[in-house]
Design a protein around this motif. Structure first.
Motif, PDB file in Angstrom:
ATOM      1  N   LEU A  38       0.825  -1.210   0.000  1.00 35.57           N
ATOM      2  CA  LEU A  38       0.000   0.000   0.000  1.00 35.57           C
ATOM      3  C   LEU A  38       0.859   1.260   0.000  1.00 35.57           C
ATOM      4  N   PHE A  39       1.974   1.210   0.710  1.00 37.17           N
ATOM      5  CA  PHE A  39       2.874   2.354   0.753  1.00 37.17           C
ATOM      6  C   PHE A  39       3.494   2.633  -0.618  1.00 37.17           C
ATOM      7  N   LEU A  40       3.787   1.567  -1.369  1.00 41.17           N
ATOM      8  CA  LEU A  40       4.422   1.716  -2.675  1.00 41.17           C
ATOM      9  C   LEU A  40       3.422   1.811  -3.830  1.00 41.17           C
ATOM     10  N   SER A  41       2.134   1.648  -3.568  1.00 41.82           N
ATOM     11  CA  SER A  41       1.139   1.635  -4.640  1.00 41.82           C
ATOM     12  C   SER A  41       1.022   2.937  -5.426  1.00 41.82           C
ATOM     13  N   PRO A  42       1.312   4.111  -4.864  1.00 41.29           N
ATOM     14  CA  PRO A  42       1.243   5.315  -5.704  1.00 41.29           C
ATOM     15  C   PRO A  42       2.186   5.276  -6.913  1.00 41.29           C
ATOM     16  N   ILE A  43       3.253   4.540  -6.832  1.00 38.75           N
ATOM     17  CA  ILE A  43       4.157   4.429  -7.981  1.00 38.75           C
ATOM     18  C   ILE A  43       3.419   3.804  -9.161  1.00 38.75           C
ATOM     19  N   GLY A  44       2.678   2.734  -8.905  1.00 42.97           N
ATOM     20  CA  GLY A  44       1.897   2.097  -9.965  1.00 42.97           C
ATOM     21  C   GLY A  44       0.800   2.995 -10.493  1.00 42.97           C
ATOM     22  N   VAL A  45       0.194   3.766  -9.613  1.00 46.48           N
ATOM     23  CA  VAL A  45      -0.878   4.672 -10.041  1.00 46.48           C
ATOM     24  C   VAL A  45      -0.311   5.776 -10.931  1.00 46.48           C
ATOM     25  N   ILE A  46       0.832   6.309 -10.555  1.00 45.42           N
ATOM     26  CA  ILE A  46       1.448   7.356 -11.371  1.00 45.42           C
ATOM     27  C   ILE A  46       1.826   6.812 -12.745  1.00 45.42           C
ATOM     28  N   LEU A  47       2.347   5.597 -12.785  1.00 48.72           N
ATOM     29  CA  LEU A  47       2.771   5.010 -14.061  1.00 48.72           C
ATOM     30  C   LEU A  47       1.613   4.404 -14.845  1.00 48.72           C
ATOM     31  N   ASP A  48       0.391   4.478 -14.325  1.00 48.16           N
ATOM     32  CA  ASP A  48      -0.785   3.969 -15.046  1.00 48.16           C
ATOM     33  C   ASP A  48      -1.127   4.806 -16.268  1.00 48.16           C
ATOM     34  N   VAL A  49      -0.448   5.908 -16.449  1.00 49.77           N
ATOM     35  CA  VAL A  49      -0.671   6.722 -17.640  1.00 49.77           C
ATOM     36  C   VAL A  49      -0.407   5.866 -18.879  1.00 49.77           C
ATOM     37  N   ILE A  50       0.608   5.033 -18.791  1.00 46.67           N
ATOM     38  CA  ILE A  50       0.889   4.039 -19.838  1.00 46.67           C
ATOM     39  C   ILE A  50       0.577   2.683 -19.208  1.00 46.67           C
ATOM     40  N   PRO A  51      -0.493   2.010 -19.648  1.00 46.68           N
ATOM     41  CA  PRO A  51      -0.958   0.799 -18.968  1.00 46.68           C
ATOM     42  C   PRO A  51       0.116  -0.267 -18.764  1.00 46.68           C
ATOM     43  N   PHE A  52       0.980  -0.448 -19.726  1.00 41.24           N
ATOM     44  CA  PHE A  52       2.015  -1.461 -19.604  1.00 41.24           C
ATOM     45  C   PHE A  52       2.960  -1.132 -18.451  1.00 41.24           C
ATOM     46  N   SER A  55       1.245  -1.785 -14.891  1.00 42.55           N
ATOM     47  CA  SER A  55       1.194  -3.182 -14.444  1.00 42.55           C
ATOM     48  C   SER A  55       2.585  -3.689 -14.087  1.00 42.55           C
ATOM     49  N   MET A  56       3.600  -3.260 -14.827  1.00 43.50           N
ATOM     50  CA  MET A  56       4.974  -3.667 -14.497  1.00 43.50           C
ATOM     51  C   MET A  56       5.392  -3.062 -13.157  1.00 43.50           C
ATOM     52  N   ALA A  57       5.022  -1.808 -12.926  1.00 43.60           N
ATOM     53  CA  ALA A  57       5.374  -1.157 -11.663  1.00 43.60           C
ATOM     54  C   ALA A  57       4.673  -1.842 -10.493  1.00 43.60           C
ATOM     55  N   ARG A  58       3.436  -2.238 -10.683  1.00 38.51           N
ATOM     56  CA  ARG A  58       2.721  -2.933  -9.604  1.00 38.51           C
ATOM     57  C   ARG A  58       3.371  -4.279  -9.280  1.00 38.51           C
ATOM     58  N   MET A  59       3.809  -4.989 -10.316  1.00 36.62           N
ATOM     59  CA  MET A  59       4.495  -6.253 -10.081  1.00 36.62           C
ATOM     60  C   MET A  59       5.806  -5.996  -9.325  1.00 36.62           C
ATOM     61  N   GLY A  60       6.551  -5.004  -9.770  1.00 42.29           N
ATOM     62  CA  GLY A  60       7.820  -4.690  -9.113  1.00 42.29           C
ATOM     63  C   GLY A  60       7.644  -4.237  -7.681  1.00 42.29           C
ATOM     64  N   THR A  61       6.669  -3.382  -7.435  1.00 42.57           N
ATOM     65  CA  THR A  61       6.448  -2.918  -6.064  1.00 42.57           C
ATOM     66  C   THR A  61       5.918  -4.044  -5.177  1.00 42.57           C
ATOM     67  N   GLY A  62       5.186  -4.977  -5.759  1.00 43.66           N
ATOM     68  CA  GLY A  62       4.737  -6.134  -4.983  1.00 43.66           C
ATOM     69  C   GLY A  62       5.908  -6.998  -4.541  1.00 43.66           C
ATOM     70  N   ILE A  63       6.852  -7.210  -5.447  1.00 41.14           N
ATOM     71  CA  ILE A  63       8.037  -7.992  -5.094  1.00 41.14           C
ATOM     72  C   ILE A  63       8.867  -7.249  -4.051  1.00 41.14           C
ATOM     73  N   ILE A  64       9.026  -5.956  -4.243  1.00 43.15           N
ATOM     74  CA  ILE A  64       9.785  -5.152  -3.274  1.00 43.15           C
ATOM     75  C   ILE A  64       9.092  -5.174  -1.910  1.00 43.15           C
ATOM     76  N   ALA A  65       7.764  -5.078  -1.899  1.00 45.72           N
ATOM     77  CA  ALA A  65       7.022  -5.114  -0.639  1.00 45.72           C
ATOM     78  C   ALA A  65       7.222  -6.450   0.068  1.00 45.72           C
ATOM     79  N   PHE A  66       7.214  -7.552  -0.682  1.00 48.60           N
ATOM     80  CA  PHE A  66       7.420  -8.874  -0.090  1.00 48.60           C
ATOM     81  C   PHE A  66       8.822  -8.987   0.506  1.00 48.60           C
ATOM     82  N   VAL A  67       9.827  -8.541  -0.231  1.00 44.68           N
ATOM     83  CA  VAL A  67      11.207  -8.616   0.256  1.00 44.68           C
ATOM     84  C   VAL A  67      11.382  -7.745   1.499  1.00 44.68           C
ATOM     85  N   LEU A  68      10.841  -6.541   1.474  1.00 41.03           N
ATOM     86  CA  LEU A  68      10.938  -5.668   2.645  1.00 41.03           C
ATOM     87  C   LEU A  68      10.232  -6.271   3.856  1.00 41.03           C
TER      88      LEU A  68
END
Length: 125
Positions: A38-52, A55-68
């Motif tokens: 949830l803390f990293l989700s704004p990154i995906g929202v900002i990058l939603d301007v380009i749909p691809f 979705s890549m940012a959400r996957m990356g932030t999900g992995i980063i959230a899991f590792v953290l």
């Protein structure tokens, strides 16, 4: 009525408490993952301007959230154990460090893709 020895009752209670404790730790790690996501989700929202990219940012932030969550959770659990069981605390801390090293090495081992150069038909003629 069956008489149960006190030792067996205490052993059963310790076993049940151990299971509940580890389940609560797992739930804490899950909640840490959700919190970091949830803390990293704004990154995906900002990058939603380009749909691809979104979705890549959400996957990356999900992995980063899991590792953290794994790193912060293992450190928190280890710190909590240092007074009562220092060897268990060191083992949990070592597991967190090993997880961090594995993630770091996986990230460092990835090489950037080499661009494929298309042959120039004008140069061939």
């Amino acid at each position: 009525m069956i008489a149960v020895p006190a030792e067996k009752m205490f052993a059963d209670a310790v076993s049940a408490n151990t299971l509940i404790t580890w389940l609560l730790r797992g739930a804490g790690l899950l909640l840490l993952t959700i919190g970091f996501a949830l803390f990293l989700s704004p990154i995906g929202v900002i990058l939603d301007v380009i749909p691809f990219l979104g979705s890549m940012a959400r996957m990356g932030t999900g992995i980063i959230a899991f590792v953290l969550a794994i790193l912060v959770g293992t450190v928190t659990i280890a710190i909590a154990w240092f007074w009562y069981r220092p060897l268990l605390a060191l083992a949990i801390l070592a597991a967190g460090v090993i997880a961090a090293v594995i993630v770091y090495r996986i990230g460092r081992s990835r090489r950037p893709a080499v661009p494929v150069v298309a042959p120039n038909p004008a140069a061939a003629a």
